[in-house]
Design a protein around this motif. Structure first.
Motif, PDB file in Angstrom:
ATOM      1  N   UNK A 188       0.879  -1.257  -0.080  1.00 55.13           N
ATOM      2  CA  UNK A 188       0.154   0.051  -0.196  1.00 55.13           C
ATOM      3  C   UNK A 188       0.937   1.446  -0.010  1.00 55.13           C
ATOM      4  N   UNK A 189       2.060   1.389   0.674  1.00 54.45           N
ATOM      5  CA  UNK A 189       3.098   2.377   0.804  1.00 54.45           C
ATOM      6  C   UNK A 189       3.633   2.496  -0.707  1.00 54.45           C
ATOM      7  N   UNK A 190       3.747   1.551  -1.262  1.00 53.77           N
ATOM      8  CA  UNK A 190       4.271   1.844  -2.621  1.00 53.77           C
ATOM      9  C   UNK A 190       3.391   2.299  -3.684  1.00 53.77           C
ATOM     10  N   UNK A 191       1.982   2.109  -3.515  1.00 54.52           N
ATOM     11  CA  UNK A 191       0.987   2.573  -4.235  1.00 54.52           C
ATOM     12  C   UNK A 191       0.783   4.052  -3.885  1.00 54.52           C
ATOM     13  N   UNK A 192       0.921   4.441  -2.586  1.00 51.59           N
ATOM     14  CA  UNK A 192       0.715   5.662  -2.268  1.00 51.59           C
ATOM     15  C   UNK A 192       1.578   6.713  -2.580  1.00 51.59           C
ATOM     16  N   UNK A 193       1.091   8.016  -2.705  1.00 54.04           N
ATOM     17  CA  UNK A 193       2.067   9.052  -3.448  1.00 54.04           C
ATOM     18  C   UNK A 193       3.044   9.427  -2.130  1.00 54.04           C
ATOM     19  N   UNK A 194       2.481   9.537  -0.834  1.00 51.02           N
ATOM     20  CA  UNK A 194       3.430   9.917   0.211  1.00 51.02           C
ATOM     21  C   UNK A 194       2.904   9.042   1.219  1.00 51.02           C
ATOM     22  N   UNK A 195       3.918   8.995   2.363  1.00 48.69           N
ATOM     23  CA  UNK A 195       3.657   8.258   3.549  1.00 48.69           C
ATOM     24  C   UNK A 195       2.655   8.637   4.348  1.00 48.69           C
TER      25      UNK A 195
END
Ligand code: C5P
Length: 250
Positions: free
Chosen positions: A194-201
């Protein structure tokens, strides 16, 4: 009960910048009762019959100092590896988990327990490690916590009380948090996707502890074991004299 046969890795977090401390150096290196803050957790792990090894997570710029002035000086031989800290706490834990997987094939070691502990909580006593270890062996996932002394309320967007849970069910969650290795690793891999898909943490800013990750991504029930009111997270200057007193009583 753990003993010299315990299979337990502690991921010890010291990768934060400690901005709220407003000090001249990262808070893990602040002197408290004559020792750097991080020394206390390392010492507890070194002496523990529960933990057989430690993965330390430190900010990239602190690793050389940590090796020379803390690990070598204290002869902390249980520290098997050092992972680089991430931008947020959950990224630091993820880096620790990824390093753990390089050192262990947990499918061949299903009994291994992994604990995550904040290096900013120096009051790490063996009885707490024991309770967390036993909780994880029995229930796969557990956190140390203490009953809330205060009434806790959830505010709405406008700053008014929206929900005030019955205090008898409210606990303040601490670390250590302990998990069967496969449960922790599986959950953190899902979080990493999910983190990889998100633009920012920032999208994952709701994650402030490890049990939340395991509960959300793995749907695992989290058992609560007794922490300690002295197991506070040293966060601001006001916490230093209080913790100094606690540590002198250990
Ligand atoms: O920020 P917070 O006070 O919740 O940090 C708890 C623990 O997590 C501390 O021991 C801190 O060093 C660690 N941490 C980390 N990497 C970050 C942020 C915090 O290892 N990026």
């Amino acid at each position: 009960m753990g003993n010299e046969m315990s299979h337990c890795t502690v991921i010890l977090l010291a990768g934060g910048s400690g901005k709220r401390m407003c000090a001249d150096r990262p808070k893990q290196f602040l002197e408290i009762a004559g020792r750097p803050l991080i020394w206390y957790s390392l010492d507890a792990i070194q002496k523990s019959e529960i933990a057989d090894e430690c993965i330390l997570v430190a900010a990239a710029g602190d690793i050389a100092y940590m090796k020379e002035h803390i690990l070598r000086a204290g002869n902390f031989t249980k520290v098997r590896a050092i992972a680089e800290g991430g931008r947020e706490r959950f990224e630091s834990v993820l880096n620790g988990v990824l390093l753990f997987e390089k050192l262990h094939d947990y499918n061949k070691e299903p009994e291994r327990i992994v604990m995550v502990h904040d290096g900013a909580r120096p009051y790490l006593i063996e009885s707490m490690l024991e309770r967390c270890f036993e909780g994880a062996v029995k229930y796969s996932a557990c956190v140390a916590a203490v009953p809330s002394k205060d009434t806790v309320t959830i505010a709405d967007e406008d700053g008014f009380e929206a929900q005030t849970p019955n205090r008898k069910y409210v606990w303040n969650v601490q670390t250590p948090q302990a998990f069967k290795a496969d449960v922790l690793c599986t959950a953190f891999h899902k979080m990493a996707d999910e983190l990889n898909e998100a633009e920012s943490p920032d999208k994952l800013s709701w994650i402030t502890d490890d049990a939340s990750v395991v509960k959300y991504y793995n749907d695992t029930k989290i058992c609560i074991v007794r922490g300690d009111y002295k197991n506070i997270k040293v966060t601001t200057q006001d916490d230093l004299p209080v913790m100094e007193k606690f540590l002198k009583d250990i």
